[in-house]
Design a protein around this motif. Structure first.
Motif, PDB file in Angstrom:
ATOM      1  N   GLN A  21       5.608  13.849  -9.088  1.00 43.64           N
ATOM      2  CA  GLN A  21       6.102  13.972  -7.512  1.00 43.64           C
ATOM      3  C   GLN A  21       7.410  13.872  -7.704  1.00 43.64           C
ATOM      4  OE1 GLN A  21       5.110  10.103  -5.952  1.00 43.64           O
ATOM      5  NE2 GLN A  21       5.219  10.781  -3.396  1.00 43.64           N
ATOM      6  N   GLU A  36      11.395  12.365  -2.894  1.00 45.12           N
ATOM      7  CA  GLU A  36      10.016  11.851  -2.294  1.00 45.12           C
ATOM      8  C   GLU A  36      10.146  10.216  -2.614  1.00 45.12           C
ATOM      9  OE1 GLU A  36       5.323  12.971  -0.876  1.00 45.12           O
ATOM     10  OE2 GLU A  36       6.900  14.175  -2.839  1.00 45.12           O
ATOM     11  N   LYS A  37       9.934  10.196  -3.877  1.00 41.97           N
ATOM     12  CA  LYS A  37      10.123   8.656  -4.229  1.00 41.97           C
ATOM     13  C   LYS A  37      11.262   8.208  -4.042  1.00 41.97           C
ATOM     14  CE  LYS A  37       7.425   8.869  -8.220  1.00 41.97           C
ATOM     15  NZ  LYS A  37       6.871   8.790 -10.220  1.00 41.97           N
ATOM     16  N   GLU A  70       2.359   2.952  -3.331  1.00 46.05           N
ATOM     17  CA  GLU A  70       1.396   2.910  -4.246  1.00 46.05           C
ATOM     18  C   GLU A  70       1.376   4.462  -4.685  1.00 46.05           C
ATOM     19  OE1 GLU A  70      -2.423   2.342  -3.186  1.00 46.05           O
ATOM     20  OE2 GLU A  70      -2.276  -0.140  -3.169  1.00 46.05           O
ATOM     21  N   GLU A  71       2.095   5.222  -3.736  1.00 52.64           N
ATOM     22  CA  GLU A  71       3.012   6.295  -3.680  1.00 52.64           C
ATOM     23  C   GLU A  71       3.675   6.884  -4.711  1.00 52.64           C
ATOM     24  OE1 GLU A  71       2.077   8.471  -0.360  1.00 52.64           O
ATOM     25  OE2 GLU A  71       0.988   7.306   0.672  1.00 52.64           O
ATOM     26  N   ALA A  72       4.697   5.820  -5.000  1.00 56.01           N
ATOM     27  CA  ALA A  72       5.965   5.994  -6.167  1.00 56.01           C
ATOM     28  C   ALA A  72       6.044   5.051  -6.782  1.00 56.01           C
ATOM     29  CB  ALA A  72       7.154   5.404  -4.680  1.00 56.01           C
ATOM     30  N   ILE A  75      10.038   6.524   0.188  1.00 60.91           N
ATOM     31  CA  ILE A  75       9.580   5.994  -0.249  1.00 60.91           C
ATOM     32  C   ILE A  75       9.739   4.115  -0.047  1.00 60.91           C
ATOM     33  CG2 ILE A  75       7.250   5.323  -0.714  1.00 60.91           C
ATOM     34  CD1 ILE A  75       5.863   7.812  -1.083  1.00 60.91           C
ATOM     35  N   GLU A 104       0.649  -1.035  -0.277  1.00 59.67           N
ATOM     36  CA  GLU A 104      -0.419   0.350   0.288  1.00 59.67           C
ATOM     37  C   GLU A 104       0.977   1.411   0.181  1.00 59.67           C
ATOM     38  OE1 GLU A 104      -2.612  -0.398   3.276  1.00 59.67           O
ATOM     39  OE2 GLU A 104      -3.834  -1.820   2.764  1.00 59.67           O
ATOM     40  N   ASN A 105       2.167   1.143   1.005  1.00 58.08           N
ATOM     41  CA  ASN A 105       2.439   2.393   0.825  1.00 58.08           C
ATOM     42  C   ASN A 105       3.815   2.821  -0.732  1.00 58.08           C
ATOM     43  OD1 ASN A 105       2.403   3.059   3.805  1.00 58.08           O
ATOM     44  ND2 ASN A 105       4.476   1.229   4.022  1.00 58.08           N
TER      45      ASN A 105
END
Length: 687
Positions: free
Chosen positions: A658, A662-663, A42-44, A666, A39-40
């Protein structure tokens, strides 16, 4: 048990079901942790990787430990499943289902199409194979020239077909290949599909018991039990001694596709002489796949001493028949468990209570619980659940988690590659070192080489398997014929002689295990090479910034057990036709020729089934694993190369707006969780 009685029996608090489930708690925690990592991530990641992550999350969420119950007729197999499901009396166990009904209780597993019960019927081809010639038993009888037995089998089949069509009428043809779904179920509904009952009993007819049983192929029931930490599927299989051997064929197929078997025996007849079919099946399985539950110790006078004797006898019998290794053996009583879960220990007969108290003297279980909990522990259910949980943790759950970890680590590596490429500045020039054409060419060369090597090595391994099985067949036939000739010469045609094909099965199993080891070794070699060579393409594409980038080789497919070796063959049958057939052959030479032909035909059928249903499936799974791995990375590399061919800004736009830092953070955190360690400092410093 009536529906009302069943409801009353299941209202008791079922907290005791959770006893012994500690291994399942550990499994659930590992699954939850991995789902959190996914799930974490998914943002990267880009859209392509996101689709793969969602697929991995779905596989983790849908995982269910499947346990297949096999065993003796009337050993209490169904009663055991009922109490493990917290539903004493749910599946009927006091009547014999005629047909091959595989019944599965899915616990805490989402039901398809919002149905709580699904019953599937034989399709036309399956029904015709059963009804034409008596299935495999009829084939064997014909092969051996047993005319009387063939006629009797055909008579039974005609009667079965007549009663089925008479009971179902015009619905008979319409039902073949169909399924019935319900949003609820009870014992009466289940009996309608899996228990034939007595067709001449008016009460049975009024209740519609067994109305569809002749045609029912499988039954799937779904229920929720919060006391179990995770999903669990308990599969009740037919016996292995069906008149037409159809049950055996269905059971063998289910065992081939299962991860774990619980073999249910009766304490009063643990693996006696009538259980050779069961021993044959056990001989094909790895000991890690088997748990033996010896039920009905409530019927023993002195379980405190008799259990040890039964255990020793059981191990001796298994060893004598070539079933080596020490499988988990649990002793218990489904009857005690039923009384405990219903909160009705007073229903236990006095003699059974005496056995319970006697067993308590040696069971090593503290009696500081309430009476129901104490009886539940003495029934063996917590010990059985612990054994199941430990096997699942080491088997199906471990492989599922490892596969997901590897896939997630590769997604992290791919995403890192995209971030690295998008972070490189090349004064407006292409931000990657290879053109799209070069990437595609390199990948095509790798793919052709790997697939060619895999195909070539697979054929070599298959050739060796065929050779070993052929040698085993020929050796067995020659030795057995020689032994028979010697016996006939010494005692004449009237003497009693029986063939024991267990040695042949052991030799075929040894040949298959050699194939299995070779296939696993080939899988590891080819898949490791694939990950290494594709990693090199990433580095060539992106440059020194990705020097530490490594891909995980995918999980090699599992090799199923050779259960076809355990099926009944003509030389297993020591019936009157077999002995009469021997006496009709005049002279050892005449007997030898016919005998050789029969055995050759039977063993050839086993070899063919192993090749067509086992070997081909394993090889196809390996080819598919390699193909999926290659295709995934082909897409990722193509995407990076195509975007990088424009400029760094174009690549950054392609992989998302993004911030790359930050990517990277993650991705680093995810890799640390997946590795169980901090990310590589060298790779982190380049981002």
């Amino acid at each position: 048990m009536t529906a009302e009685e069943h409801d009353q029996a299941t209202v008791t608090d079922k907290a005791i079901l959770g006893l012994g489930c500690e291994p399942f708690v550990g499994i659930r925690e590992q699954f939850d942790t991995l789902r959190g990592v996914a799930e974490n991530l998914e943002e990267a990641v880009d859209d392509r990787a996101l689709r793969r992550i969602r697929h991995i999350e779905s596989q983790l969420a849908d995982f269910s430990a499947t346990v297949t119950m096999i065993g003796q007729v009337k050993a209490g197999k169904t009663a055991l499943i009922n109490v493990l499901a917290g539903q004493p009396g749910l599946l009927p166990s006091d009547v014999n289902p005629w047909t091959s009904v595989v019944t599965t209780l899915h616990i805490n597993k989402p039901a398809p199409r919002n149905s709580k019960a699904e019953f599937r019927f034989f399709d036309r081809g399956e029904w015709e194979r059963l009804m034409t010639g008596g299935g495999r038993l009829g084939e064997m009888a014909k092969r051996a020239g047993a005319a009387d037995e063939v006629r009797e089998i055909e008579r039974q089949i005609t009667e079965v077909r007549r009663k089925t069509q008479e009971r179902l009428g015009k619905n008979f043809e319409l039902l073949l290949g169909q399924r019935h779904n319900y949003d609820r179920f009870d014992t009466k509904l289940i009996e309608r599909y899996v228990c034939l009952g007595d067709p001449d009993d008016p009460e049975v007819q009024n209740n519609k018991q067994g109305r569809f049983a002749d045609l029912t192929r499988s039954a799937d029931l779904y229920l929720e039990l919060p006391d179990y930490p995770m999903a669990l599927s308990l599969q009740d299989t037919p016996g292995v001694n069906d008149p037409f051997l159809m049950r055996e064929q269905i059971t063998l197929r289910e065992v081939r596709n299962t991860e774990l078997c619980v073999v249910v025996l009766s304490a009063n007849q643990a693996l006696n002489t009538v259980d050779l079919a069961l021993i044959r099946l056990l001989s094909t399985l790895d000991k890690r796949q088997v748990i033996i539950f010896v039920n009905r110790i409530d019927e023993l006078d002195k379980p405190s001493t008799q259990v040890a004797e039964i255990r020793n006898s059981l191990m001796t019998t298994l060893t004598r028949h070539g079933v080596s290794g020490a499988a988990d053996i649990v002793f218990g009583s489904a009857k005690w468990a039923e009384a405990a879960i219903a909160g009705d220990l007073d229903s236990i007969p006095d003699a059974s209570k005496e056995s319970l108290f006697d067993w308590a003297t040696v069971a090593g279980i503290m009696d500081d619980d309430d009476a129901d909990t104490y009886a539940w522990k003495l029934s063996g259910m917590p010990a059985l659940m612990t054994a199941i949980g430990e096997r699942v943790a080491d088997g199906a759950a471990f492989r599922t988690l490892q596969k997901a970890r590897k896939q997630l680590k590769n997604i992290v590596a791919q995403s890192h590659a995209s971030v690295i490429a998008g972070s490189v500045q090349l004064d407006g020039e292409a931000s990657t070192r290879m053109s799209l054409g070069d990437v595609q060419s390199s990948f095509s060369n790798i793919t052709r080489s790997l697939q060619a090597d895999l195909e070539g090595e697979t054929q070599v391994i298959l050739g060796e398997l065929r050779s070993r099985m052929k040698t085993a067949n020929e050796t067995f036939v020659n030795d057995t014929v020689a032994a028979m000739i010697k016996h006939v010469e010494a005692y004449g045609a009237e003497g009693q002689w029986e063939c024991d094909p267990m040695r042949l099965r052991m030799q075929l199993r040894a040949a298959y295990l050699t194939f299995s080891r070779a296939t696993r070794a080939l899988s590891q070699t080819v898949l490791a090479r694939a990950s290494k060579e594709i990693s090199a393409v990433y580095r060539d594409l992106i440059g020194e910034a990705a020097a530490d980038l490594r891909l995980e080789a995918p999980m090699a497919p599992a090799v199923p057990p050779p259960v076809a070796i355990g099926k009944t063959i003509v030389v297993d049958l020591q019936s009157s036709w077999w002995k009469r057939w021997m006496k009709l052959r005049r002279g050892a030479a005449a007997f030898a020729d016919d005998y050789r032909a029969i055995i050759a035909a039977e063993t050839a059928a086993i070899v063919k089934e192993i090749e067509e249903q086992q070997v081909s499936a394993v090889n196809e799974a390996l080819r598919l694993t390699l193909s999926d791995f290659l295709e995934d990375h082909r897409e990722a590399l193509t995407e990076i190369a195509r975007a990088g061919a424009v400029d760094a800004d174009g690549l950054r736009e392609a992989i998302g707006s993004q911030d790359s830092g930050e990517k990277s953070a993650i991705l680093d955190a995810a890799m640390a969780m997946l590795d169980g360690a901090q990310p590589s400092t060298k790779l982190a410093a380049t981002r």
